[in-house]
Design an enzyme around this catalytic site. Structure first.
Site, PDB file in Angstrom:
ATOM      1  N   ARG A 175      19.235   5.446 -50.114  1.00 47.21           N
ATOM      2  CA  ARG A 175      19.983   6.566 -49.559  1.00 47.21           C
ATOM      3  C   ARG A 175      20.890   7.170 -50.619  1.00 47.21           C
ATOM      4  O   ARG A 175      21.503   6.448 -51.412  1.00 47.21           O
ATOM      5  CB  ARG A 175      20.851   6.107 -48.376  1.00 47.21           C
ATOM      6  CG  ARG A 175      20.109   5.930 -47.067  1.00 47.21           C
ATOM      7  CD  ARG A 175      19.620   7.262 -46.493  1.00 47.21           C
ATOM      8  NE  ARG A 175      18.939   7.103 -45.219  1.00 47.21           N
ATOM      9  CZ  ARG A 175      17.620   6.942 -45.073  1.00 47.21           C
ATOM     10  NH1 ARG A 175      16.820   6.931 -46.114  1.00 47.21           N
ATOM     11  NH2 ARG A 175      17.091   6.822 -43.863  1.00 47.21           N
TER      12      ARG A 175
ATOM     13  N   HIS B 249      12.656  13.391 -50.643  1.00 46.90           N
ATOM     14  CA  HIS B 249      12.764  12.362 -49.598  1.00 46.90           C
ATOM     15  C   HIS B 249      11.401  12.094 -48.936  1.00 46.90           C
ATOM     16  O   HIS B 249      11.242  12.198 -47.723  1.00 46.90           O
ATOM     17  CB  HIS B 249      13.811  12.741 -48.532  1.00 46.90           C
ATOM     18  CG  HIS B 249      14.293  11.564 -47.736  1.00 46.90           C
ATOM     19  ND1 HIS B 249      15.595  11.421 -47.287  1.00 46.90           N
ATOM     20  CD2 HIS B 249      13.647  10.440 -47.312  1.00 46.90           C
ATOM     21  CE1 HIS B 249      15.709  10.282 -46.622  1.00 46.90           C
ATOM     22  NE2 HIS B 249      14.529   9.677 -46.617  1.00 46.90           N
TER      23      HIS B 249
HETATM   24  P1  NAP Z   1      16.315  -3.689 -44.194  1.00 43.37           P
HETATM   25  O1  NAP Z   1      15.125  -4.550 -43.958  1.00 43.37           O
HETATM   26  O2  NAP Z   1      17.359  -3.600 -43.143  1.00 43.37           O
HETATM   27  O3  NAP Z   1      16.984  -4.171 -45.572  1.00 43.37           O
HETATM   28  C1  NAP Z   1      18.231  -3.737 -45.985  1.00 43.37           C
HETATM   29  C2  NAP Z   1      18.640  -4.563 -47.188  1.00 43.37           C
HETATM   30  O4  NAP Z   1      19.890  -4.082 -47.671  1.00 43.37           O
HETATM   31  C3  NAP Z   1      18.861  -6.045 -46.820  1.00 43.37           C
HETATM   32  O5  NAP Z   1      18.392  -6.868 -47.845  1.00 43.37           O
HETATM   33  C4  NAP Z   1      20.373  -6.141 -46.700  1.00 43.37           C
HETATM   34  O6  NAP Z   1      20.917  -7.437 -46.964  1.00 43.37           O
HETATM   35  C5  NAP Z   1      20.785  -5.177 -47.787  1.00 43.37           C
HETATM   36  N1  NAP Z   1      22.175  -4.746 -47.577  1.00 43.37           N
HETATM   37  C6  NAP Z   1      22.695  -4.057 -46.542  1.00 43.37           C
HETATM   38  N2  NAP Z   1      24.024  -3.906 -46.692  1.00 43.37           N
HETATM   39  C7  NAP Z   1      24.348  -4.513 -47.859  1.00 43.37           C
HETATM   40  C8  NAP Z   1      25.564  -4.732 -48.547  1.00 43.37           C
HETATM   41  N3  NAP Z   1      26.730  -4.293 -48.073  1.00 43.37           N
HETATM   42  N4  NAP Z   1      25.527  -5.428 -49.704  1.00 43.37           N
HETATM   43  C9  NAP Z   1      24.349  -5.902 -50.192  1.00 43.37           C
HETATM   44  N5  NAP Z   1      23.154  -5.732 -49.586  1.00 43.37           N
HETATM   45  C10 NAP Z   1      23.164  -5.040 -48.421  1.00 43.37           C
HETATM   46  O7  NAP Z   1      15.875  -2.197 -44.509  1.00 43.37           O
HETATM   47  P2  NAP Z   1      14.502  -1.703 -45.140  1.00 43.37           P
HETATM   48  O8  NAP Z   1      13.486  -1.516 -44.087  1.00 43.37           O
HETATM   49  O9  NAP Z   1      14.189  -2.551 -46.306  1.00 43.37           O
HETATM   50  O10 NAP Z   1      14.928  -0.243 -45.609  1.00 43.37           O
HETATM   51  C11 NAP Z   1      15.983  -0.088 -46.526  1.00 43.37           C
HETATM   52  C12 NAP Z   1      16.420   1.336 -46.602  1.00 43.37           C
HETATM   53  O11 NAP Z   1      15.452   2.110 -47.298  1.00 43.37           O
HETATM   54  C13 NAP Z   1      16.563   2.064 -45.274  1.00 43.37           C
HETATM   55  O12 NAP Z   1      17.769   1.762 -44.627  1.00 43.37           O
HETATM   56  C14 NAP Z   1      16.532   3.504 -45.717  1.00 43.37           C
HETATM   57  O13 NAP Z   1      17.846   3.900 -46.068  1.00 43.37           O
HETATM   58  C15 NAP Z   1      15.669   3.461 -46.966  1.00 43.37           C
HETATM   59  N6  NAP Z   1      14.359   4.094 -46.748  1.00 43.37           N
HETATM   60  C16 NAP Z   1      14.076   5.201 -47.470  1.00 43.37           C
HETATM   61  C17 NAP Z   1      12.849   5.803 -47.312  1.00 43.37           C
HETATM   62  C18 NAP Z   1      12.479   7.001 -48.138  1.00 43.37           C
HETATM   63  O14 NAP Z   1      11.484   7.656 -47.832  1.00 43.37           O
HETATM   64  N7  NAP Z   1      13.196   7.294 -49.185  1.00 43.37           N
HETATM   65  C19 NAP Z   1      11.920   5.282 -46.396  1.00 43.37           C
HETATM   66  C20 NAP Z   1      12.243   4.153 -45.693  1.00 43.37           C
HETATM   67  C21 NAP Z   1      13.475   3.546 -45.889  1.00 43.37           C
HETATM   68  P3  NAP Z   1      20.523  -8.705 -46.046  1.00 43.37           P
HETATM   69  O15 NAP Z   1      19.113  -9.037 -46.442  1.00 43.37           O
HETATM   70  O16 NAP Z   1      21.496  -9.724 -46.443  1.00 43.37           O
HETATM   71  O17 NAP Z   1      20.641  -8.260 -44.622  1.00 43.37           O
HETATM   72  C1  GLV Z   2      13.342   7.278 -44.457  1.00 45.80           C
HETATM   73  O1  GLV Z   2      14.187   7.628 -45.190  1.00 45.80           O
HETATM   74  C2  GLV Z   2      13.485   6.213 -43.514  1.00 45.80           C
HETATM   75  O2  GLV Z   2      14.610   5.709 -43.378  1.00 45.80           O
HETATM   76  O3  GLV Z   2      12.485   5.852 -42.869  1.00 45.80           O
END
Ligand code: NAP
Ligand code: GLV
Length: 318
Positions: A233, A281
């Site tokens: 993000r 994005h």
């Molecule tokens: P997720 O499974 O919830 O993983 C989030 C990760 O961030 C976890 O490892 C979490 O730690 C860590 N985290 C959260 N807060 C933190 C903090 N304060 N300090 C250190 N680590 C922290 O989410 P995901 O499915 O992997 O997706 C991650 C993010 O990618 C989404 O929230 C979104 O913003 C982004 N995204 C972007 C796109 C795009 O097209 N650009 C698409 C999809 C997602 P823990 O493991 O300890 O909980």
């Molecule tokens: C895209 O940014 C998502 O959070 O799925």
């Protein structure tokens, strides 16, 4: 207003192509499917909200949903505009999203490591210059965020030969990944990195986390130059410091998919930088058909009185 065996669903897909989503949602076994842009919507049964970057007014209009389902992985677009949420908030975890993110992150790391911008510039000048680039095994990539996306990207990067580290909020014990956690673990995580790849959600804790001091802490022993990839993000990065780092050479280059303000402002210096690849994005965009299947599973779980696996922890904000 009894509980319907088939749910009532109200959808707002914000900036996305509504036609594709209407067609995908048509497959949902719903009692009623409302698109508020069609006009007055007054659901006569308990309802679910499905949303992506919907305006605040959407949530102000439908204030008592059984649950809010994000049509992507992130939920910041909901938490930022709904001050008090009493219902479950469910996000999408889908092989369709994860696979796309793995593609994007692999592409971005290879693009930077194998100096594609330099090669393109030489091609334009018709320059044939021999070079030997470090092998992936000499390069350390750090993933900020070791969740669903981070773990899948770590595996893919390892398969390409990179040394991979991860940083998360809570300690992880993933075999093969050097894991660091918490603010206290950040300096050790950053030191020794060549490429920093951000996959963090936007939360109160992560917003503004990444900036000059983050990049300075990377010692880049494998490449001798620091690179940054942002597919998490934009809010997590201090954008002016990122621009300065790219201008001064503190960062050699970046691949950026997400920004504090989207669409990226036409006046942003990032657009014109030769060492930056800007993408709109789309790293892991939501495929309507795949995502609606996940929406159906979430609703089925909720209707059966279960909490769907991907219900977020509102306290942590992700
Ligand atoms: P997720 O499974 O919830 O993983 C989030 C990760 O961030 C976890 O490892 C979490 O730690 C860590 N985290 C959260 N807060 C933190 C903090 N304060 N300090 C250190 N680590 C922290 O989410 P995901 O499915 O992997 O997706 C991650 C993010 O990618 C989404 O929230 C979104 O913003 C982004 N995204 C972007 C796109 C795009 O097209 N650009 C698409 C999809 C997602 P823990 O493991 O300890 O909980
Ligand atoms: C895209 O940014 C998502 O959070 O799925």
């Amino acid at each position: 207003m009894g509980v319907s065996p088939r749910p009532t669903v109200i959808v707002n897909v914000g900036p996305w192509d509504v036609k594709a989503w209407r067609s995908a949602f048509a497959a949902l076994d719903a009692d009623a499917l409302f698109w508020p842009e069609d006009g007055d919507v007054t659901p006569d049964a308990p309802y679910y909200l499905c949303a992506w970057k919907a305006p605040a007014g959407f949530f102000q209009r439908f204030t008592e949903p059984k649950a809010i389902i994000s049509l992507g992985a992130g939920v910041d677009h909901i938490l930022d505009v709904v001050p008090e949420i009493r219902c479950p908030v469910v996000r999408i975890v889908s092989p369709s999203l994860t696979a796309r993110m793995v593609e994007y992150v692999s592409l971005a790391v290879l693009y930077l490591h194998r100096e594609v911008p330099l090669l393109r510039a030489r091609q334009r000048r018709k320059e044939w210059i021999d070079m030997i680039q470090p092998q992936a095994s000499a390069v350390t990539v750090g993933l900020l965020g070791l969740g669903v996306m981070g773990q899948a990207c770590a595996k893919a990067l390892q398969a390409l030969g990179y040394k991979v580290r991860g940083w998360s909020r809570t300690p992880h014990d993933d075999p093969g990944i050097d894991s660091f956690s918490g603010k206290e673990g950040l300096p050790a995580f950053l030191s020794g990195l060549d490429v920093l790849c951000n996959l963090l959600p936007a939360t109160a804790e992560t917003n503004g986390l990444i900036g000059t001091s983050t990049f300075e802490a990377m010692t880049c022993p494998g490449l001798g130059v620091r690179y940054f990839v942002n597919a998490g993000r934009g809010e997590t990065v201090r954008e002016l410091e990122l621009i300065a780092a790219l201008e001064t050479g503190l960062l050699g280059g970046a691949v950026l998919d997400v920004f504090a303000n989207e669409p990226l402002d036409a006046g942003s210096a990032l657009w014109g930088m030769d060492n930056v690849l800007v993408t709109p994005h789309v790293a892991a965009n939501s495929d309507p058909v795949a995502i609606v299947a996940d929406v159906a599973s979430a609703i089925a779980a909720l209707e059966a009185g279960r909490i769907p696996a991907n219900t977020i922890d509102r306290e942590n904000g992700y």
